[in-house]
Design a protein around this motif. Structure first.
Motif, PDB file in Angstrom:
ATOM      1  N   VAL A 338       0.846  -1.206   0.000  1.00  0.00           N
ATOM      2  CA  VAL A 338       0.000   0.000   0.000  1.00  0.00           C
ATOM      3  C   VAL A 338       0.873   1.245   0.000  1.00  0.00           C
ATOM      4  O   VAL A 338       2.078   1.192   0.295  1.00  0.00           O
ATOM      5  CB  VAL A 338      -0.944   0.003   1.233  1.00  0.00           C
ATOM      6  N   ARG A 339       0.238   2.362  -0.364  1.00  0.00           N
ATOM      7  CA  ARG A 339       0.893   3.671  -0.391  1.00  0.00           C
ATOM      8  C   ARG A 339       2.228   3.639  -1.154  1.00  0.00           C
ATOM      9  O   ARG A 339       3.282   4.036  -0.655  1.00  0.00           O
ATOM     10  CB  ARG A 339       1.099   4.198   1.033  1.00  0.00           C
ATOM     11  N   SER A 341       4.984   4.589  -4.069  1.00  0.00           N
ATOM     12  CA  SER A 341       5.435   5.791  -4.790  1.00  0.00           C
ATOM     13  C   SER A 341       5.273   5.549  -6.295  1.00  0.00           C
ATOM     14  O   SER A 341       5.058   4.408  -6.741  1.00  0.00           O
ATOM     15  CB  SER A 341       6.896   6.075  -4.458  1.00  0.00           C
TER      16      SER A 341
END
Length: 384
Positions: A338-339, A341
């Motif tokens: 998750v999250r 870049s």
């Protein structure tokens, strides 16, 4: 007027067993008992008729004579046919009847006066490790406890109980109602057989007080939710010096944030990174005793189960068969990153593109699934 057939009076067949006779007699005697039919002459007559029938049919010799000769076979000798009938001769039958009429059982009233205390139930919540390893817990149970001042006697300290003059210590008195003799709880001593001359100032003669009883309870290792531990004599104090009841400790194990218990086995879900589950490696896995190493093979699929021997629990229910602990069963769950870049997303897109050249080789389950979907719709003629 001719006498009615005894079997007809009791409402039974001539082949009725002794048990059936007693049951029928009890029912009829209850129905026509004088205490339930005050000033009812007809009921009184039927009650005597029922007693007479049972007196004959409950005696094997009299019943045999009655079956062979009828009423003439049992009316020889003056004492037959209900004359001089004494209820005390049928203790178990009349004990049941008196119990229903006077609200007590057929046992002696003295026993009932000194009645046993009630059984109690206490719900005890434990952490998983406490249940697995065993522990000693201190609990407080609100209940009636024996008065410490009089030790349950109800008598003032320094004084003593005296024999009841009304029943002479028997706890019961005999009452005569016409031809019928019966026993009843002594109203002076309430069946105890003894009376309190000076009442205890602490419990006011009750012999017990409502308190929070503090107990130390040893919980054996391996208990689980729903198990009951019986502590004999630790329940409610008896009435009038009667024996105490029992205390049942009902176990409730709290939910654990990591482990789920199934008998002697423990289960846990292990989150594994996308890279580790693909390339394989070693993971640190928690147990109740600390961390252990778990080897994950390369290309492991999510949901795969791994068993670590002997890292479960020793169930109290399995000790009759084995004293060995169960296993820890680990289920690996692939964790989606998750999250990410932008750079990480681009790397994954390039990686995904590299797999497209040979989907079935790199994703066999996915390829097989969509082949099945394709065949399904082709079987329907291409209709959706």
């Amino acid at each position: 007027m001719a006498k009615r057939d005894y079997y007809e009076v009791l409402g039974v067949d001539k082949t009725a067993s002794e048990k059936e006779l007693k049951k029928a007699y009890r029912r009829m005697a209850m129905k026509y008992h004088p205490d339930r039919n005050a000033n009812n002459k007809e009921a009184e007559v039927k009650f005597k008729e029922v007693n007479e029938a049972f007196e004959v049919l409950s005696d094997s010799k009299k019943r045999q004579a009655y079956d062979q000769f009828g009423h003439a076979g049992v009316n020889q000798g003056g004492g037959q046919g209900g004359h001089g009938f004494d209820a005390s001769g049928f203790g178990d039958i009349f004990g049941d009847i008196f119990g229903d009429i006077f609200g007590r059982s057929g046992h002696s009233s003295q026993t009932n006066a000194r009645r046993r205390g009630a059984d109690l139930q206490y719900s005890l919540s434990l952490h998983l490790k406490e249940a697995v390893n065993g522990i000693t817990k201190t609990i407080k149970v609100p209940t009636y406890s024996a008065c410490e001042s009089c030790h349950g006697s109800g008598a003032k300290k320094g004084s003593s109980l005296e024999t009841c003059k009304a029943c002479h210590g028997q706890g019961e008195i005999r009452m005569q109602q016409g031809f019928f003799t019966m026993q009843q709880t002594c109203p002076e001593c309430q069946g105890r057989g003894k009376v309190i001359k000076e009442r205890c100032t602490e419990c006011r003669g009750e012999g017990r007080l409502y308190t929070n009883k503090t107990l130390s309870v040893k919980i054996p290792a391996g208990v689980d939710t729903g198990d009951n531990i019986r502590l004999s004599g630790k329940g409610e104090a008896g009435h009038a010096g009667g024996p105490p009841g029992d205390l049942y400790i009902q176990i409730q194990v709290q939910e654990h944030e990591i482990f789920q218990r199934d008998g002697s086995n423990l289960h846990c879900n292990i989150p594994v990174s996308f890279v580790d589950i693909t390339l394989g490696g070693e993971l640190d896995v928690p147990t109740l005793d600390g961390m252990v190493k778990l080897k994950i093979p390369a290309e492991t699929q999510t949901g795969k189960m791994f068993r670590i021997k002997g890292k479960g629990v020793k169930s109290i229910h399995d000790r009759m068969h084995s004293n060995q602990p169960g296993d820890l069963i680990c289920k690996v769950i692939a964790e989606t990153p998750v999250r990410l870049s932008e750079e990480q997303k681009n790397i994954l897109k390039k990686f995904q593109q590299s797999l497209e050249d040979n989907k079935k080789k790199h994703s066999p389950q996915k390829g097989n699934f969509f082949d099945k979907v394709k065949n399904f719709f082709e079987g329907l003629g291409g209709k959706t």
